[in-house]
Scaffold this active site. Structure first.
Site, PDB file in Angstrom:
ATOM      1  N   ASN A  60      -3.495  -9.063   4.737  1.00 39.91           N
ATOM      2  CA  ASN A  60      -3.297  -8.059   3.493  1.00 39.91           C
ATOM      3  C   ASN A  60      -4.247  -8.615   2.359  1.00 39.91           C
ATOM      4  O   ASN A  60      -4.937  -8.074   1.781  1.00 39.91           O
ATOM      5  CB  ASN A  60      -1.835  -8.154   3.087  1.00 39.91           C
ATOM      6  N   ARG A 381      -7.644   8.183  11.086  1.00 43.05           N
ATOM      7  CA  ARG A 381      -7.632   7.110  11.925  1.00 43.05           C
ATOM      8  C   ARG A 381      -7.199   7.325  13.407  1.00 43.05           C
ATOM      9  O   ARG A 381      -6.089   8.009  13.354  1.00 43.05           O
ATOM     10  CB  ARG A 381      -6.784   5.722  11.362  1.00 43.05           C
ATOM     11  N   ARG A 411     -11.274   3.388   5.497  1.00 46.31           N
ATOM     12  CA  ARG A 411     -11.676   1.898   5.237  1.00 46.31           C
ATOM     13  C   ARG A 411     -11.382   1.167   6.496  1.00 46.31           C
ATOM     14  O   ARG A 411     -10.061   1.010   6.944  1.00 46.31           O
ATOM     15  CB  ARG A 411     -10.923   1.269   4.070  1.00 46.31           C
ATOM     16  N   HIS A 441      -7.920  13.078   3.951  1.00 49.26           N
ATOM     17  CA  HIS A 441      -6.818  12.322   4.264  1.00 49.26           C
ATOM     18  C   HIS A 441      -5.606  13.136   4.860  1.00 49.26           C
ATOM     19  O   HIS A 441      -4.708  12.372   5.297  1.00 49.26           O
ATOM     20  CB  HIS A 441      -6.362  11.541   3.078  1.00 49.26           C
ATOM     21  N   TYR A 475       4.411   2.470  12.731  1.00 50.72           N
ATOM     22  CA  TYR A 475       4.570   3.122  11.406  1.00 50.72           C
ATOM     23  C   TYR A 475       5.655   4.170  11.259  1.00 50.72           C
ATOM     24  O   TYR A 475       5.910   4.956  12.117  1.00 50.72           O
ATOM     25  CB  TYR A 475       3.185   3.865  10.801  1.00 50.72           C
ATOM     26  N   ARG A 571       6.716   1.547  -1.255  1.00 49.14           N
ATOM     27  CA  ARG A 571       6.565   0.448  -0.364  1.00 49.14           C
ATOM     28  C   ARG A 571       5.632  -0.663  -1.058  1.00 49.14           C
ATOM     29  O   ARG A 571       6.150  -1.786  -0.902  1.00 49.14           O
ATOM     30  CB  ARG A 571       5.763   0.917   0.932  1.00 49.14           C
TER      31      ARG A 571
END
Length: 702
Positions: A60, A381, A411, A441, A475, A571
């Site tokens: 991260n 993705r 990204r 997106h 996720y 989050r």
């Protein structure tokens, strides 16, 4: 707090808000990563999961420097940087970011050395430096070096004939000083630690040593006849944010490929060195890399602890979270999928509901169904071996019309997206790369099917997560499967907007960025103020990954000043300052981190007693609302609305474990009931564990 608000004044919608009402977004992101680090520090978690959180923290932070710090540095260099919304000047932001990052990196290293390594050793897993290995282990690694490591090493000397080599971003290196015993001359050399080899080398069963230690122990073989004076590990982080001139006359695919080649050569934004490095070697690196002192981070070794993922992957199930099998009840396997969706909307909650038997199944069955005429799909993705991509290819080869809107600029997934975009094109799919200047997106699937009576019906999925089978197990995401005509019409219109040149801005059950999403949410916040003034039930609940947009934050402040309670479940980044008198005393902000990455976005408004609930792809960030195509869908099923509201309320309940944000930007973890520090205090409810345990956490009758 310095808030210039008159406590005796009843504010109105038009009252000016104080200037210092936003938290700094860069520091807020670092505080999010601090929460990740706190999970690594938590002894109640399985040990190898704590190791994984250490690795996640490191990766991260790499991305933060590659993108956020690099972007700010670039804007300062070009004179384009402006004062942040928090009121800090660009240099102040950079200095504060550097200080907080340095503090967290040292804390991260301390956790690894003082907590994780001793705990691993108790479980007979050891991470050792070269001198701590046994003679037998060193001999084994001598052979491994000769056979597997030495052939891929390239020492690069620096002298009048050899310029300082280019140091690629994210590479781990050894800075080596050698002396010629005949001339007594010293010279500098760089040895790159090969990224193709494991980060930690297994010396014997469950005993590991950093790869650079193995290389350092054999430097004499790389510099034969020379005396190795000193060696030190160092690591460079470079700007890896993409800058693409999206000239409409040039294919985006080619522009992106060209930029990916250039990305490795971005300017240095961070130099990590082991704290034992000599001042002379550090000075040379500083000069040759052209960096400032604030960009140097000295930490105890080893560097690059993102490589701890390999340790976390060890086959020690007793040191990991217990296995979890998602529920298959949302769309039972023996049910007719299309009939089930026609009968009633289906709300899916991953990973608690199986992605394979719901969303993936929709695309796979549509591809195989001779009655399906067309499939349209957005992909942001996905994995290289995605069954959804395979199903789309199969559908195209079967003669169905298949349209795929691919976001090439997702990204760090750009190269993979290029590869399977070409694969889709070769199979006959119509592949569209979205808009110039906008990322696509939104998470949408559309299936057009001719029913037995000859009519055409549209089946849709609108979700919060990527169509990625692997991340769907990690996720937390939501989605609606529906055959509702108004949603079908909206999704068809949006796909036409994405593939053509329409300027459709209004929809029946969708809010779409960049045209109507921000204004739609603000309008609904203002309606809650009206409901409250009229004495009707009013409340705002939101769940998102990030809250930065000033327009929406100000709308929430206005609602709070009017007395409307607002609960924000976030989050990551949050620039809103909760709990400030006469500004945000009616706003609470909580954060949940755990086994699964909280990724869904939900927006719920009490609406006078008949809650209106939306879910979709958009976070409350400038990029999402202004520079992306995002979509929220209004949830129409009353039972689904009620369950989503209950989920939000459960997360915000004082009996649920979470982090609480205060008005100064500090997050405090609330994990146990009772007095802080009470060893016998009962743990608060773990919402993810609760949802795993209940599996089918929704009712179907409302």
């Amino acid at each position: 707090m310095g808030m210039s608000v008159n406590p005796g004044h009843i504010p109105s919608r038009g009252d000016a808000l104080p200037d210092n009402r936003y938290l700094d977004r860069e520091e807020s992101w670092l505080r999010f990563n601090q929460r990740v680090l706190e999970l690594a520090e938590d002894p109640s978690l399985p040990l190898l999961e704590r190791v994984r959180f250490l690795a996640i923290f490191a990766s991260n932070l790499d991305e933060f420097f590659m993108v956020r710090v690099a972007g700010l540095t670039r804007r300062m260099a070009t004179g384009l940087a402006v004062q942040s919304a928090s009121g800090r000047r660009p240099r102040e932001v950079l200095e504060r970011t550097s200080a907080v990052a340095r503090e967290l990196m040292l804390r991260h290293a301390d956790v690894f050395r003082d907590q994780i390594c001793p705990a691993l050793a108790k479980e007979d897993i050891e991470i050792l430096r070269w001198d701590e290995l046994s003679q037998t282990e060193q001999e084994r690694l001598h052979r491994m070096f000769r056979d597997r490591i030495y052939p891929v090493l390239t020492p690069l000397a620096v002298d009048s004939a050899h310029p300082f080599p280019y140091i690629s971003g994210q590479s781990l290196n050894l800075a080596v000083v050698v002396r010629d015993p005949e001339s007594e001359a010293t010279m500098f050399a760089r040895v790159k630690v090969p990224p193709v080899l494991p980060r930690f080398i297994e010396a014997s069963a469950d005993r590991f040593t950093p790869l650079e230690d193995v290389i350092a122990a054999h430097l004499g073989q790389l510099f034969t006849g020379m005396e190795v004076v000193e060696h030190h590990a160092f690591r460079v982080t470079r700007n890896q944010d993409l800058e693409i001139d999206e000239d409409i006359s040039e294919g985006l695919l080619q522009a992106l490929e060209r930029e990916l080649l250039r990305r490795r050569f971005g300017p240095v934004v961070r130099l990590e060195v082991e704290e034992s490095i000599s001042p002379e070697v550090l000075e040379m690196l500083t000069v040759e890399l052209g960096i400032k002192d604030r960009q140097i981070y000295k930490v105890p070794g080893p560097l690059d602890l993102a490589g701890l993922h390999a340790i976390a992957d060890l086959d020690r199930p007793e040191l990991k979270y217990p296995p979890f099998v998602p529920s298959k009840q949302a769309l039972p396997i023996d049910a007719d999928l299309f009939a089930a969706i026609r009968e009633r909307d289906v709300l899916v909650h991953h990973p608690y509901d199986s992605f394979t038997t719901t969303v993936q199944r929709l695309i796979e069955e549509a591809a195989a169904d001779p009655q399906v005429l067309a499939i349209k799909q957005t992909l942001y993705r996905t994995s290289g071996d995605s069954p959804i991509v395979d199903a789309l290819i199969g559908a195209a080869e079967a003669g169905k019309q298949v349209v795929v809107v691919v976001e090439l600029k997702a990204r760090f997934d750009e190269r993979a997206n290029i590869e399977w975009a070409r694969k889709l094109e070769q199979a006959g799919c119509h592949v569209v790369y979205g808009f110039v200047g906008l990322k696509t997106h939104c998470k949408l699937s559309l299936v057009v099917r001719q029913e037995s009576d000859g009519t055409l019906r549209r089946y849709c999925h609108v979700g919060t997560g990527n169509y990625h089978p692997k991340t769907a197990r990690q996720y937390e995401d939501l989605g609606v499967l529906t055959a509702a005509p108004d949603v079908g019409e909206d999704v068809s219109t949006l796909f036409n907007h994405l593939t053509g040149y329409s300027r459709q801005n209004s929809y029946h059950r969708l809010l779409v960025a960049p045209h109507s999403l921000r204004s739609g949410l603000v309008e609904r916040i203002e309606r809650e103020i009206d409901h409250h003034r009229a004495g009707r039930p009013a409340r705002i609940r939101m769940k998102c990954n990030g809250l930065v947009d000033e327009v929406l934050i100000d709308a929430l402040y206005r609602a709070s000043r009017e007395g409307v309670p607002a609960d924000i479940w976030v989050r990551g980044i949050c620039a809103l300052r909760p709990g400030i008198p006469d500004l945000s005393e009616n706003i609470r902000v909580r954060s949940v981190l755990g086994r699964f990455l909280e990724h869904s976005r939900i927006f719920a408004f009490e609406a006078g007693g008949d809650p209106e609930v939306w879910l979709g792809s958009a976070d409350l960030m400038h990029r999402n609302l202004d520079r992306r195509v995002e979509a929220l869908v209004r949830v129409s099923d009353r039972a689904h609305r009620n369950e989503l509201v209950r989920l939000l309320d459960l997360a915000m309940d004082d009996g649920t474990a979470s982090w609480w944000l205060d008005g100064d930007g500090e997050w405090t973890r609330h994990q146990y009931a009772g007095t802080p520090g009470d060893d016998e205090a009962e743990p608060l409810l773990d919402i993810q564990r609760h949802l795993m345990r209940t599996r089918r956490w929704r009712t179907v009758d409302g």
